[in-house]
Design an enzyme around this catalytic site. Structure first.
Site, short mmCIF file in Angstrom:
data_model
loop_
_atom_site.label_atom_id
_atom_site.label_comp_id
_atom_site.label_asym_id
_atom_site.label_seq_id
_atom_site.Cartn_x
_atom_site.Cartn_y
_atom_site.Cartn_z
N MET A 50 10.71 -5.21 -6.80
CA MET A 50 10.58 -6.46 -6.04
C MET A 50 9.29 -7.20 -6.38
SD MET A 50 13.42 -6.46 -4.66
CE MET A 50 13.28 -7.97 -3.71
N ARG A 90 7.25 1.58 0.69
CA ARG A 90 7.47 2.12 2.03
C ARG A 90 8.81 1.71 2.62
NH1 ARG A 90 2.92 0.93 6.36
NH2 ARG A 90 2.36 -0.95 5.21
N HIS A 137 -7.10 -0.13 2.12
CA HIS A 137 -5.88 -0.88 2.42
C HIS A 137 -4.98 -0.04 3.34
CE1 HIS A 137 -2.71 -3.73 1.87
NE2 HIS A 137 -1.94 -2.95 1.14
N1 APR Z 1 7.28 4.14 -14.51
C1 APR Z 1 7.65 2.85 -14.41
N2 APR Z 1 8.31 2.35 -13.36
C2 APR Z 1 8.59 3.19 -12.36
C3 APR Z 1 8.22 4.55 -12.38
C4 APR Z 1 7.53 5.02 -13.52
N3 APR Z 1 7.15 6.29 -13.64
N4 APR Z 1 8.64 5.11 -11.22
C5 APR Z 1 9.25 4.16 -10.50
N5 APR Z 1 9.22 2.99 -11.17
C6 APR Z 1 9.76 1.68 -10.80
C7 APR Z 1 11.07 1.76 -10.03
O1 APR Z 1 12.17 2.00 -10.91
C8 APR Z 1 11.12 0.39 -9.37
O2 APR Z 1 11.85 -0.55 -10.14
O3 APR Z 1 8.88 1.02 -9.92
C9 APR Z 1 9.64 -0.03 -9.30
C10 APR Z 1 9.14 -0.22 -7.89
O4 APR Z 1 9.79 -1.31 -7.35
P1 APR Z 1 10.22 -1.41 -5.81
O5 APR Z 1 10.81 -0.11 -5.38
O6 APR Z 1 11.02 -2.64 -5.65
O7 APR Z 1 8.81 -1.53 -5.05
P2 APR Z 1 7.90 -2.83 -4.82
O8 APR Z 1 8.28 -3.48 -3.56
O9 APR Z 1 7.87 -3.64 -6.06
O10 APR Z 1 6.49 -2.12 -4.57
C11 APR Z 1 5.87 -1.37 -5.59
O11 APR Z 1 3.68 -1.70 -4.68
O12 APR Z 1 2.95 -2.56 -2.65
C12 APR Z 1 3.23 -1.41 -3.37
O13 APR Z 1 3.85 0.15 -1.67
C13 APR Z 1 4.33 -0.62 -2.75
O14 APR Z 1 3.91 1.33 -4.04
C14 APR Z 1 4.77 0.23 -3.90
C15 APR Z 1 4.60 -0.72 -5.08
#
Ligand code: APR
Length: 320
Positions: free
Chosen positions: A13, A83, A176
């Site tokens: 996202m 989260r 944070h």
């Molecule tokens: N390498 C690359 N991408 C990864 C890995 C990895 N090892 N593990 C997970 N991902 C990707 C997931 O496939 C997913 O597309 O990270 C992305 C995370 O996206 P979302 O689940 O949509 O999370 P988002 O809302 O973007 O937040 C990401 O930012 O604010 C913080 O707490 C939040 O830790 C979270 C991060």
């Protein structure tokens, strides 16, 4: 001059929103990276197909191979899990620490000169781990949290006072988490410090206390509403403002998770402080004068961050 290259590690996202803003603002060519196959390619193609509509001369590419981020100027890291309702940011630590290890190694091998902005939570511990795993200089690795928390604080103040957000300067410091420190004495509306606004009757002390509390819990408020994930528009905008400060050598003073060595009495750790961001990365930490109450709140938050770092070291022996 060749276009800048922006690598977005994590194409969920926040990553997708970052790509959208980076393309619209023509910050540079964008590479969306993710472990999920198809997701970064799909988002990159969808966004690329929108560029003729607003005439953005940038390329967007999706990738599952770190080789594609080679030579990136800026990397914004959102890889990991977000989260869900009922979770604290700290609940993400175990999973996201492993992700930071993989990301740190990928960055080190492919773009050792990049400016890195970490967004993955729990933020202050993850930015520390990312710097450790990548081995990058501490001024080139920062965390995005303070710009977001301060923006939330400013928005709530604008809503209450009716004054434009353009004339509000709000600051939050420290970690944070829900024990972050909104800086009431240093934040201003139309140049007036917040205690002065209470004195002049713009709001009551109870109103101000409520805004401080809502700021601290701002992330959780969004999680509870969305139910399936956490905030992404405001975090993405916040990280873009940091990327622009670096790319355009703006020398902006922004609240970011920066490495403190001596500043605020800290002995080498990342925590939210105002810092000058320019072509040198986090060029200088700005030290606010803290009174006893503020210092106590700051220390409490620092203790929580130190607890998370200790937990990281327990999970991964290479960090000790
Ligand atoms: N390498 C690359 N991408 C990864 C890995 C990895 N090892 N593990 C997970 N991902 C990707 C997931 O496939 C997913 O597309 O990270 C992305 C995370 O996206 P979302 O689940 O949509 O999370 P988002 O809302 O973007 O937040 C990401 O930012 O604010 C913080 O707490 C939040 O830790 C979270 C991060």
């Amino acid at each position: 001059m060749a276009r800048k290259k922006i690598a977005l590690i994590g194409s969920g996202m926040i990553g997708g929103t970052l790509a959208h803003i980076a393309a619209r603002e023509e910050l540079g060519d964008v590479v969306l990276f993710d472990i999920a196959e198809g997701l970064p390619q799909g988002k990159a193609l969808d966004l690329a197909e929108s560029t003729p509509v607003y005439n953005a001369s940038v390329s967007l590419k999706g990738a599952n191979d770190y080789a594609d981020i080679k030579g990136a100027d800026v990397c914004i890291v959102t890889a990991g899990v977000a989260r869900k309702p009922g979770m604290s940011r700290d609940d993400l630590l175990g999973i996201n620490l492993k992700v930071m290890k993989a990301v740190g190694e990928g960055l080190k091998a492919n773009c050792p000169d990049a400016f890195v902005i970490c967004i993955t939570n729990p933020l202050d511990a993850m930015v520390w781990a990312l710097q450790q795993f990548s081995g990058f200089k501490t001024n080139k690795v920062v965390g995005m949290a303070g710009v977001l928390d301060s923006s939330r604080f400013a928005y709530f103040l604008s809503e209450k006072t009716g004054v434009s957000v353009a004339d509000i300067h709000a600051w939050t410091l420290a970690g944070h988490g829900d024990d972050m420190v909104p800086m009431v004495r240093h934040s201003t509306v139309g140049g007036l410090p917040l205690p002065e606004l209470v004195k002049q009757g713009w709001m009551t002390q109870a109103d101000l206390d409520g805004i401080v509390d809502r700021t601290r819990k701002g992330g959780g408020e969004i999680v509870a509403l969305l139910k399936t994930g956490s905030a992404y528009y405001a975090p993405a905008e916040s990280a873009i403002s940091m990327a622009k400060a670096y790319l355009n050598d703006q020398k902006r003073v922004l609240p970011v998770a920066a490495w403190c060595q001596g500043e605020y009495g800290l002995d080498g750790m990342y925590v939210g402080v105002p810092a000058v961001l320019g072509a040198g990365g986090a060029e200088k930490v700005v030290e606010f004068d803290l009174n006893d109450a503020e210092r106590a709140m700051f220390a409490k938050s620092v203790t929580s961050v130190q607890g998370l770092i200790a937990a990281c070291k327990e999970i991964d022996g290479s960090l000790a």
